[in-house]
Design an enzyme around this catalytic site. Structure first.
Site, PDB file in Angstrom:
ATOM      1  N   GLU A 247       4.939 -69.272 -49.604  1.00 40.96           N
ATOM      2  CA  GLU A 247       5.577 -68.007 -49.264  1.00 40.96           C
ATOM      3  C   GLU A 247       6.372 -67.545 -50.483  1.00 40.96           C
ATOM      4  O   GLU A 247       6.991 -68.362 -51.179  1.00 40.96           O
ATOM      5  CB  GLU A 247       6.517 -68.176 -48.065  1.00 40.96           C
TER       6      GLU A 247
ATOM      7  N   SER B 264       9.349 -72.182 -70.345  1.00 39.28           N
ATOM      8  CA  SER B 264       7.890 -72.094 -70.334  1.00 39.28           C
ATOM      9  C   SER B 264       7.328 -72.274 -71.742  1.00 39.28           C
ATOM     10  O   SER B 264       8.045 -72.145 -72.739  1.00 39.28           O
ATOM     11  CB  SER B 264       7.447 -70.728 -69.788  1.00 39.28           C
ATOM     12  N   THR B 265       6.044 -72.552 -71.832  1.00 35.70           N
ATOM     13  CA  THR B 265       5.421 -72.656 -73.147  1.00 35.70           C
ATOM     14  C   THR B 265       5.490 -71.308 -73.867  1.00 35.70           C
ATOM     15  O   THR B 265       5.587 -71.262 -75.101  1.00 35.70           O
ATOM     16  CB  THR B 265       3.956 -73.111 -73.031  1.00 35.70           C
ATOM     17  N   GLU B 266       5.467 -70.221 -73.103  1.00 33.20           N
ATOM     18  CA  GLU B 266       5.586 -68.888 -73.704  1.00 33.20           C
ATOM     19  C   GLU B 266       6.971 -68.662 -74.307  1.00 33.20           C
ATOM     20  O   GLU B 266       7.135 -67.866 -75.245  1.00 33.20           O
ATOM     21  CB  GLU B 266       5.293 -67.803 -72.660  1.00 33.20           C
ATOM     22  N   ASN B 267       7.983 -69.371 -73.779  1.00 33.42           N
ATOM     23  CA  ASN B 267       9.343 -69.212 -74.304  1.00 33.42           C
ATOM     24  C   ASN B 267       9.476 -69.698 -75.747  1.00 33.42           C
ATOM     25  O   ASN B 267      10.436 -69.327 -76.444  1.00 33.42           O
ATOM     26  CB  ASN B 267      10.354 -69.961 -73.437  1.00 33.42           C
ATOM     27  N   TRP B 268       8.509 -70.509 -76.208  1.00 29.75           N
ATOM     28  CA  TRP B 268       8.547 -70.949 -77.609  1.00 29.75           C
ATOM     29  C   TRP B 268       8.373 -69.763 -78.551  1.00 29.75           C
ATOM     30  O   TRP B 268       8.669 -69.872 -79.758  1.00 29.75           O
ATOM     31  CB  TRP B 268       7.462 -71.983 -77.881  1.00 29.75           C
TER      32      TRP B 268
ATOM     33  N   ASP C  49      15.005 -66.067 -63.335  1.00 26.33           N
ATOM     34  CA  ASP C  49      14.842 -64.931 -64.238  1.00 26.33           C
ATOM     35  C   ASP C  49      16.103 -64.067 -64.252  1.00 26.33           C
ATOM     36  O   ASP C  49      16.773 -63.908 -63.227  1.00 26.33           O
ATOM     37  CB  ASP C  49      13.643 -64.090 -63.789  1.00 26.33           C
TER      38      ASP C  49
ATOM     39  N   ARG D 189      19.306 -60.494 -69.245  1.00 27.03           N
ATOM     40  CA  ARG D 189      19.722 -59.170 -68.757  1.00 27.03           C
ATOM     41  C   ARG D 189      21.117 -59.219 -68.142  1.00 27.03           C
ATOM     42  O   ARG D 189      21.887 -58.269 -68.249  1.00 27.03           O
ATOM     43  CB  ARG D 189      18.693 -58.652 -67.747  1.00 27.03           C
TER      44      ARG D 189
END
Length: 248
Positions: free
Chosen positions: A208, A66-70, A21, A25
């Site tokens: 962890e 990720s699938t959300e990145n589409w 991530d 930014r």
């Protein structure tokens, strides 16, 4: 003593998963286009893979897309896909040299044809390697994976290939895309966020967690080894007491 020298090779995690991530930014903080952050992030992937190879890590999974990145702007998705093709093509020789096997998990059929073609070539070439396994989570989300597993189980029950009474955690895991991969012992997330973001939800049950404010393009060998050392200082009890762990 360097960080790598401090690592106890007898207590390595078998599998490290990483949520990479902070690319965008990082780029914005440097006055650059977001795509430049993704390009620099590829350098960090190379650095971390080499670090994993150096200590003999068995599995390294990176949350690549990720699938959300589409849902991101089309321009950014196109740039990401272009970077991905170039990176896979460019890194294949080094993967071969370092004896790294590539695997992929996710809804790969949603990827553009050129990405799938380049990925398929790399998967085939590196399939003979026996060192560290690098797993790319591409077009992946954990909820998608769990739903797909549930559908396959339901189909098997309908076809009388699976008895519902036999369904347990081990059998359910065999229907996941990670069925041939051990669960992660350590999850690293960069960029300062402290959440799992729909990544390996089933598999991370006892992992962890290591969160760092460092943006992914600045995350290199030193930060990776620091995360491994932090992991080695923790007591993993899996529901037991400290006394039970000591006795075992």
């Amino acid at each position: 003593m360097s960080l790598i020298e401090k690592i106890d090779r007898t207590k390595l995690p078998q599998h490290v998963a990483v949520i990479m991530d902070g690319n965008g930014r990082w780029a914005m903080s440097h006055g650059l286009d977001r795509s430049e952050g993704h390009k620099e992030g590829v350098v960090s992937v190379r650095s971390v893979v080499e670090a994993a190879v150096a200590i003999g890590l068995n599995y390294l999974t990176v949350y690549t897309f990720s699938t959300e990145n589409w849902n991101r702007p089309e321009e950014e998705i196109n740039a990401l896909m272009s970077i991905m093709v170039a990176a896979i093509h460019r890194e294949t020789p080094d993967l071969m040299k370092n004896n790294v096997r590539l695997m992929v998990i996710g809804d790969v059929m949603r990827l553009p044809g050129d990405v799938r073609h380049t990925l398929s070539e790399c998967l085939e070439k590196t399939s003979v390697n026996t060192g560290t396994t690098l797993v790319l989570a591409l077009s992946y989300s954990s909820r998608w994976e769990i739903v797909q597993a549930a559908k396959r189980i339901a189909e098997n029950v309908q076809e009388k290939k699976t008895d519902p009474e036999d369904l347990d955690e081990m059998l359910f895991s065999s229907f996941l895309t990670t069925r041939d991969i051990p669960d992660p012992d350590l999850l690293i997330r960069t960029g300062g966020e402290k959440r799992i973001s729909n990544f390996l939800l089933w598999q991370l049950s006892y992992a962890e967690l290591h969160f760092t404010d460092v943006y992914w393009p600045d995350f290199r060998e030193h930060e990776f080894y620091a995360a491994i050392l932090s992991y080695q200082q923790r007591e993993r009890r899996f529901g037991k007491t400290s006394e039970q762990i000591i006795k075992s």
